[in-house]
Design an enzyme around this catalytic site. Structure first.
Site, PDB file in Angstrom:
ATOM      1  N   ASP A  68      23.081  45.198 111.753  1.00 52.55           N
ATOM      2  CA  ASP A  68      24.434  44.934 111.264  1.00 52.55           C
ATOM      3  C   ASP A  68      24.600  45.304 109.790  1.00 52.55           C
ATOM      4  OD1 ASP A  68      22.760  42.905 110.355  1.00 52.55           O
ATOM      5  OD2 ASP A  68      23.739  41.334 111.489  1.00 52.55           O
ATOM      6  N   ASN A 137      24.168  28.873 113.779  1.00 54.15           N
ATOM      7  CA  ASN A 137      25.145  28.696 114.867  1.00 54.15           C
ATOM      8  C   ASN A 137      24.747  29.490 116.118  1.00 54.15           C
ATOM      9  OD1 ASN A 137      25.634  31.319 114.127  1.00 54.15           O
ATOM     10  ND2 ASN A 137      27.773  31.032 113.553  1.00 54.15           N
ATOM     11  N   HIS A 139      23.965  32.740 116.200  1.00 54.02           N
ATOM     12  CA  HIS A 139      24.290  34.173 116.224  1.00 54.02           C
ATOM     13  C   HIS A 139      23.024  35.024 116.189  1.00 54.02           C
ATOM     14  CE1 HIS A 139      24.811  34.580 111.545  1.00 54.02           C
ATOM     15  NE2 HIS A 139      23.564  34.786 111.886  1.00 54.02           N
ATOM     16  N   GLU A 144      28.803  36.368 116.646  1.00 59.65           N
ATOM     17  CA  GLU A 144      29.102  34.962 116.400  1.00 59.65           C
ATOM     18  C   GLU A 144      29.482  34.266 117.708  1.00 59.65           C
ATOM     19  OE1 GLU A 144      28.175  34.004 113.585  1.00 59.65           O
ATOM     20  OE2 GLU A 144      29.504  34.530 111.925  1.00 59.65           O
TER      21      GLU A 144
END
Ligand code: PGA
Length: 245
Positions: A68, A137, A139, A144
């Site tokens: 990313d 979280n 990811h 996400e």
């Protein structure tokens, strides 16, 4: 199925991860490695550097594709993931720079950039080994929590939790980019081997959720349970909430 490898601490996790990556490159010198940024893999990259300097590891034929990049940062920005990779690995090993790939955050045409990056992955014939960290979280890359698993490289709006977690690296939280380009879940799941790393108490709740909870796009990493060759190296702190051992 996720194979859990128990590490003592960050250093032990890093050495074990470097061993697995090194074995991959020894067995297939022209491996395509999917690489990750963040605090977690830094020790692994340092170990790989060290082994390369000693002559025990050769990156000359290796190709890499990163997960990313922040939208709006070019590769010279010191918080871009291209910069991170150059600083933490590429500048210190004998990899050919043209064989390293990171999404281009300076290309604001999201559709064109995501399509280009998907083509890059395809043209390499897929990923042999994908290294992953995991967000608090759940990811992976910048996929996400959401309602469905995105398949290919796409532009995402970062969640508040991710912006807050990453703000430690910027002067102020307002400087953290709001969007990123990320490989999709389908591209990640296409890797032949997936190596996921977790260290520290902050990761304990998500590691518990990953290993003991259901497969759901609300915890993007949970899809890894559907892959046949996933290795999770977690240190004692990251495993501290597990009820299964
Ligand atoms: P970290 O990030 O390695 O800095 O904890 C992991 C991630 O967000 O994927």
């Amino acid at each position: 199925m996720i194979k859990l490898v128990k590490a003592r601490d960050y250093k032990d996790m890093s050495r074990k991860a470097a061993n697995i990556i090194s074995a991959q490159v020894i067995l297939k010198p022209d491996s395509v490695l999917g690489l990750a940024t963040g605090s977690t893999p830094i020790g692994t990259y340092q170990t790989l550097q060290h082994w390369c300097e000693k002559g025990d590891l050769d990156f000359f034929h290796v190709k890499t594709v990163n997960l990313d990049e922040y939208v709006g940062l070019d590769g010279k920005h010191d918080q871009s993931y291209r910069y991170f990779m150059n600083q933490n690995l590429f500048n210190h090993v004998n990899i050919v720079p043209a064989n390293t790939h990171v999404p281009d955050g300076s290309n604001l045409d999201a559709e064109a950039e995501c399509e280009r990056y998907h083509e890059v992955i395809e043209s390499m014939g897929g990923i042999d080994l994908q290294l992953l960290g995991i967000g608090n979280n759940g990811h992976i890359g910048f996929n996400e929590p959401c309602e469905e698993f995105p398949v290919n490289t796409h532009k995402v709006e970062l969640t508040r939790s991710t912006i807050e977690a990453n703000s430690r690296l910027f002067d102020s939280i307002d400087d953290v980019p709001r969007y990123a380009y990320t490989m999709g879940i389908g591209e990640i799941m296409g890797a032949k081997t997936i190596l996921i790393l977790a260290s520290g108490k902050a990761k304990a709740p998500i590691i518990k959720e990953l290993l003991e909870g259901p497969v759901t796009p609300h915890v993007p990493a949970s899809i890894l349970k559907m892959h046949s060759n996933v290795i999770l190296i977690a240190d004692e702190d990251a495993r501290s909430l597990l009820t299964i051992e």
